[in-house]
Design an enzyme around this catalytic site. Structure first.
Site, PDB file in Angstrom:
ATOM      1  N   ASP A 106      28.946 -59.253  39.848  1.00 53.92           N
ATOM      2  CA  ASP A 106      30.327 -59.030  39.402  1.00 53.92           C
ATOM      3  C   ASP A 106      30.775 -59.990  38.291  1.00 53.92           C
ATOM      4  O   ASP A 106      31.523 -59.586  37.418  1.00 53.92           O
ATOM      5  CB  ASP A 106      31.284 -59.152  40.593  1.00 53.92           C
ATOM      6  CG  ASP A 106      32.642 -58.488  40.357  1.00 53.92           C
ATOM      7  OD1 ASP A 106      32.652 -57.319  39.919  1.00 53.92           O
ATOM      8  OD2 ASP A 106      33.684 -59.127  40.594  1.00 53.92           O
TER       9      ASP A 106
ATOM     10  N   ARG B  35      35.260 -51.737  51.237  1.00 52.03           N
ATOM     11  CA  ARG B  35      34.250 -52.665  50.713  1.00 52.03           C
ATOM     12  C   ARG B  35      33.558 -53.450  51.820  1.00 52.03           C
ATOM     13  O   ARG B  35      34.096 -53.610  52.910  1.00 52.03           O
ATOM     14  CB  ARG B  35      34.910 -53.646  49.733  1.00 52.03           C
ATOM     15  CG  ARG B  35      35.408 -52.934  48.481  1.00 52.03           C
ATOM     16  CD  ARG B  35      35.722 -53.884  47.367  1.00 52.03           C
ATOM     17  NE  ARG B  35      36.156 -53.142  46.197  1.00 52.03           N
ATOM     18  CZ  ARG B  35      35.568 -53.210  44.995  1.00 52.03           C
ATOM     19  NH1 ARG B  35      34.538 -53.993  44.797  1.00 52.03           N
ATOM     20  NH2 ARG B  35      36.018 -52.497  43.980  1.00 52.03           N
TER      21      ARG B  35
ATOM     22  N   ARG C 241      43.409 -53.973  44.069  1.00 52.10           N
ATOM     23  CA  ARG C 241      44.142 -54.885  43.197  1.00 52.10           C
ATOM     24  C   ARG C 241      45.396 -54.205  42.667  1.00 52.10           C
ATOM     25  O   ARG C 241      45.430 -52.995  42.507  1.00 52.10           O
ATOM     26  CB  ARG C 241      43.266 -55.317  42.011  1.00 52.10           C
ATOM     27  CG  ARG C 241      42.224 -56.360  42.355  1.00 52.10           C
ATOM     28  CD  ARG C 241      41.408 -56.766  41.138  1.00 52.10           C
ATOM     29  NE  ARG C 241      40.636 -55.648  40.623  1.00 52.10           N
ATOM     30  CZ  ARG C 241      40.954 -54.911  39.578  1.00 52.10           C
ATOM     31  NH1 ARG C 241      42.022 -55.192  38.860  1.00 52.10           N
ATOM     32  NH2 ARG C 241      40.191 -53.900  39.207  1.00 52.10           N
TER      33      ARG C 241
ATOM     34  N   CYS D   3      32.307 -49.018  38.592  1.00 52.35           N
ATOM     35  CA  CYS D   3      31.532 -48.213  37.647  1.00 52.35           C
ATOM     36  C   CYS D   3      30.050 -48.559  37.648  1.00 52.35           C
ATOM     37  O   CYS D   3      29.344 -48.297  36.668  1.00 52.35           O
ATOM     38  CB  CYS D   3      32.113 -48.334  36.252  1.00 52.35           C
ATOM     39  SG  CYS D   3      33.715 -47.529  36.111  1.00 52.35           S
TER      40      CYS D   3
ATOM     41  N   HIS E 190      33.075 -60.169  33.281  1.00 52.52           N
ATOM     42  CA  HIS E 190      32.959 -59.247  34.419  1.00 52.52           C
ATOM     43  C   HIS E 190      31.591 -58.571  34.315  1.00 52.52           C
ATOM     44  O   HIS E 190      31.488 -57.430  33.892  1.00 52.52           O
ATOM     45  CB  HIS E 190      34.098 -58.220  34.314  1.00 52.52           C
ATOM     46  CG  HIS E 190      34.321 -57.399  35.533  1.00 52.52           C
ATOM     47  ND1 HIS E 190      34.992 -56.188  35.490  1.00 52.52           N
ATOM     48  CD2 HIS E 190      34.003 -57.597  36.834  1.00 52.52           C
ATOM     49  CE1 HIS E 190      35.068 -55.690  36.716  1.00 52.52           C
ATOM     50  NE2 HIS E 190      34.467 -56.520  37.545  1.00 52.52           N
TER      51      HIS E 190
ATOM     52  N   SER F  75      35.554 -51.944  36.882  1.00 51.09           N
ATOM     53  CA  SER F  75      35.574 -51.920  38.342  1.00 51.09           C
ATOM     54  C   SER F  75      35.145 -50.548  38.863  1.00 51.09           C
ATOM     55  O   SER F  75      35.578 -49.523  38.334  1.00 51.09           O
ATOM     56  CB  SER F  75      36.984 -52.230  38.837  1.00 51.09           C
ATOM     57  OG  SER F  75      37.347 -53.520  38.387  1.00 51.09           O
TER      58      SER F  75
ATOM     59  N   TYR G 131      44.413 -58.596  49.962  1.00 58.10           N
ATOM     60  CA  TYR G 131      43.291 -57.806  49.474  1.00 58.10           C
ATOM     61  C   TYR G 131      42.419 -58.506  48.434  1.00 58.10           C
ATOM     62  O   TYR G 131      42.934 -59.011  47.434  1.00 58.10           O
ATOM     63  CB  TYR G 131      43.778 -56.457  48.893  1.00 58.10           C
ATOM     64  CG  TYR G 131      42.560 -55.641  48.618  1.00 58.10           C
ATOM     65  CD1 TYR G 131      41.916 -55.007  49.670  1.00 58.10           C
ATOM     66  CD2 TYR G 131      41.963 -55.638  47.379  1.00 58.10           C
ATOM     67  CE1 TYR G 131      40.717 -54.359  49.469  1.00 58.10           C
ATOM     68  CE2 TYR G 131      40.767 -55.000  47.167  1.00 58.10           C
ATOM     69  CZ  TYR G 131      40.148 -54.358  48.220  1.00 58.10           C
ATOM     70  OH  TYR G 131      38.946 -53.742  48.024  1.00 58.10           O
TER      71      TYR G 131
ATOM     72  N   LYS H  79      38.505 -62.899  40.886  1.00 57.76           N
ATOM     73  CA  LYS H  79      39.071 -62.507  39.606  1.00 57.76           C
ATOM     74  C   LYS H  79      40.037 -63.571  39.068  1.00 57.76           C
ATOM     75  O   LYS H  79      40.095 -63.823  37.870  1.00 57.76           O
ATOM     76  CB  LYS H  79      39.750 -61.143  39.717  1.00 57.76           C
ATOM     77  CG  LYS H  79      38.790 -60.006  40.084  1.00 57.76           C
ATOM     78  CD  LYS H  79      37.573 -60.058  39.245  1.00 57.76           C
ATOM     79  CE  LYS H  79      36.469 -59.056  39.395  1.00 57.76           C
ATOM     80  NZ  LYS H  79      36.429 -57.950  40.231  1.00 57.76           N
TER      81      LYS H  79
END
Ligand code: GTP
Ligand code: SPV
Ligand code: MN
Length: 553
Positions: free
Chosen positions: A276, A373, A72, A253, A229, A251, A200, A209
């Site tokens: 998420d 990912r 991002r 974590c 989130h 993000s 992306y 998001k």
């Protein structure tokens, strides 16, 4: 008569001038069709999708993005509300009219020679009163096929949108993938996002998001709910009782890992509902109910292995929902399977790196991008809770907040009240990760892990959180955790991953009133003897250190 949805798409066709227009129907067969298109289409002289070993990884395809487009881009992400003040200090702001003119000039004629994919989709189950109708248009088959995994696409959404004018609108083009012409613009008042120049994840899969958090949080503020989130899990104890938790971490974590946890504790089970994003509403009984608007996982590959996250490894090998994508991972050239750091202990000899080149081990470079990912359907997950598709969501008993901190912040504590917990969550700091472009490992404030995702003024957002003390009758307990504390040598002191179930157990005990806590510097700390540590090779000193807060820190 055309529907408002068709009219909106017609306007976009006029603006972007695609050669072909493809409306997604969401059928099973469509997955195969799009994968074939992806295999034939090339970008930067390589195929958009490359088929991987279908015997070992059924449904797997490899995608490499432009090396300038791997995470991002927060500096290119804007909230376009009329007043700068309403976007707040947490967001980049642009005046809506100016932003639209800028983006319209980029979108003009941008799909000449390309196919426009029209993706009607739902965030949430079609029967849920909390789900939202949406549409994204894109010229990227990779985005189209990813959206098919991440959301409920096609007929189900067209039917639900019907003649309504009330749907999220996402305009997306990869353009020429040039960072100089890359913008992710949000217009919360119009339920609209314009995203140009990036293919992306969070920049391009607009249900994620952009819609579910930035626009969603704004709608939640106006309508009295929360878009967060957060993961959603159900923790089942040996007696079969399920307790539901939300978990918020910045993000990269640990959300996906906690959401698919295979507990080391015998008799306990963790059921997965989301990894998420959570939409949270006050239910008819005055409790908080959460549902996951997504239908897939877009998870960090590095660090995902049989030891750390065996359930995700199993998920990736299932093929109930086709396909599964691997973006910017490496590939093992011996057997054409995906690979990344941490997948197996031993690095295979013959690897192709995320750039598509033969990997030279002694180069010291990573072979898979740090933010590589996988994109996989929740329906491939063996621990998916049967309540996943429950329209009302699940009642929440605990909210876990965390960050990535090598010092200062203890392994776990409980906030003393809702207000105290909201405050604790608002001051979370976390070391930056590869999920966003920019410096790694710098501590920055990331309130509720929402710094990059809150679609309005953060001050109003804190106020909105506090308002739930009045809106709800029963509020969950709030816990703070830090799995990432390090010793002087830089080693993680807490084993983390599956052993985090030990901390979940303490939370269950607290919720059920089975153990006392002790009030210390930051809140209610566990007594170490109340933590279940059997079978764990950790010294008493290390355990004590995990809870120490040096005065000067
Ligand atoms: P986003 O998808 O970016 O929102 O990330 P996420 O919060 O879902 O993070 P994820 O679970 O994918 O974990 C990110 C990285 O942290 C991975 O490399 C994991 O292996 C690592 N990680 C996750 N949990 C733990 C833990 O308990 N301890 C340690 N040391 N590392 C962890
Ligand atoms: C994150 O960065 O928090 C992610 C990945 O989950 S992205 O979809 O790119 O936002
Ligand atoms: Mn995330």
């Amino acid at each position: 008569m055309k529907t408002p949805l068709q009219n909106w798409v017609d306007e976009q066709i006029k603006l972007m001038q695609p050669d072909k227009v493809y409306w997604m129907d969401g059928s099973e067969e469509e997955g195969r069709r799009l994968a074939e298109i992806g295999e034939k289409e090339t970008i930067d002289e390589h195929p958009v999708l490359q088929k991987l070993n279908q015997e070992f990884f059924p449904g797997a395809y490899w995608h490499r993005s432009n090396p300038n487009d791997v995470a991002r881009t927060e500096q290119l992400t804007f909230i376009c509300l009329p007043n700068k003040e309403d976007a707040g200090p947490n967001n980049n702001w642009m005046e809506p009219k100016e932003a639209k003119e800028k983006l319209n000039s980029l979108f003009k004629g941008c799909m000449k020679g390309r196919t426009m994919y029209v993706i009607p989709f739902l965030m949430g189950n079609e029967k849920s009163p909390y789900s939202k109708c949406c549409v994204e248009i894109t010229d990227s088959v990779y985005v189209a096929i990813s959206m098919r995994i991440m959301t409920r696409t096609g007929k189900v959404a067209i039917d639900k949108i019907g003649n309504s004018t009330n749907f999220f609108k996402g305009m997306h083009s990869i353009g020429d993938v040039n960072p100089e012409r890359r913008y992710i613009m949000h217009f919360p008042q119009e339920n609209l996002v314009m995203s140009f120049g990036s293919g992306y994840g969070g920049n391009a899969l607009l249900g994620k998001k952009c819609c579910s958090l930035r626009i969603g949080s704004y709608l939640g503020y106006k309508e009295g709910w929360l878009a967060e989130h957060m993961i959603i899990i159900g923790v089942e104890d040996p007696k079969g009782k399920k307790t539901y938790f939300l978990g918020s971490f910045p993000s990269a974590c640990g959300k996906t890992n906690l959401a698919l946890l295979n507990p080391v504790l015998e008799g306990y089970k963790v059921w997965t509902l989301g990894d998420d994003i959570a939409w949270i509403n006050v239910g008819p009984d005055g409790r908080l109910y959460a549902m996951n608007p997504e239908m897939g996982f877009f998870g960090v590959a590095p660090g995902t292995g049989k030891k750390t996250n065996p359930i995700m490894v199993e998920t990736l090998k299932n093929n109930k929902f086709f396909p599964t994508l691997y973006t910017n991972t490496a590939v093992n050239a011996e057997d054409n399977t995906p690979w990344w750091e941490g997948y197996t202990e031993k690095t295979p000899d013959n690897l192709i790196d995320w750039h598509g080149n033969k990997y030279v081990k002694k180069s010291g470079e990573v072979v898979a991008h740090k933010n590589s990912r996988f994109t996989v359907s929740v329906y491939n997950c063996p621990t998916l809770a049967k309540e996943f598709d429950d329209p009302k969501g699940v009642p929440i008993s605990g909210i876990i907040f965390g960050g990535r901190r090598k010092s200062t912040i203890p392994l776990v504590y409980e906030s003393t009240s809702w207000e105290n917990g909201v405050f604790d969550a608002s001051i979370i700091g976390s070391e930056t990760t590869a999920a966003a472009g920019g410096k790694l490992g710098a501590v920055r404030r990331d309130p509720m892990s929402m710094l990059p995702f809150c679609g309005y003024n953060m001050g109003d957002y804190f106020g909105h959180w506090l308002s739930f003390a009045k809106r709800a009758k029963h509020l969950p307990k709030i816990f703070m955790v830090n799995w990432f504390r390090k010793d002087e040598e830089g080693n993680y002191m807490w084993p983390g991953f599956r052993d985090n179930s030990r901390i979940l157990k303490w939370m269950l005990d607290r919720i059920e009133g089975k153990v006392q806590a002790q009030e210390k510097e930051l809140g209610l700390f566990p007594k170490i003897e109340d933590l279940y540590l059997e079978g764990l090779d950790i010294s008493k000193e290390t355990m004590e250190k995990l809870f120490k807060i040096p005065k000067e820190e």
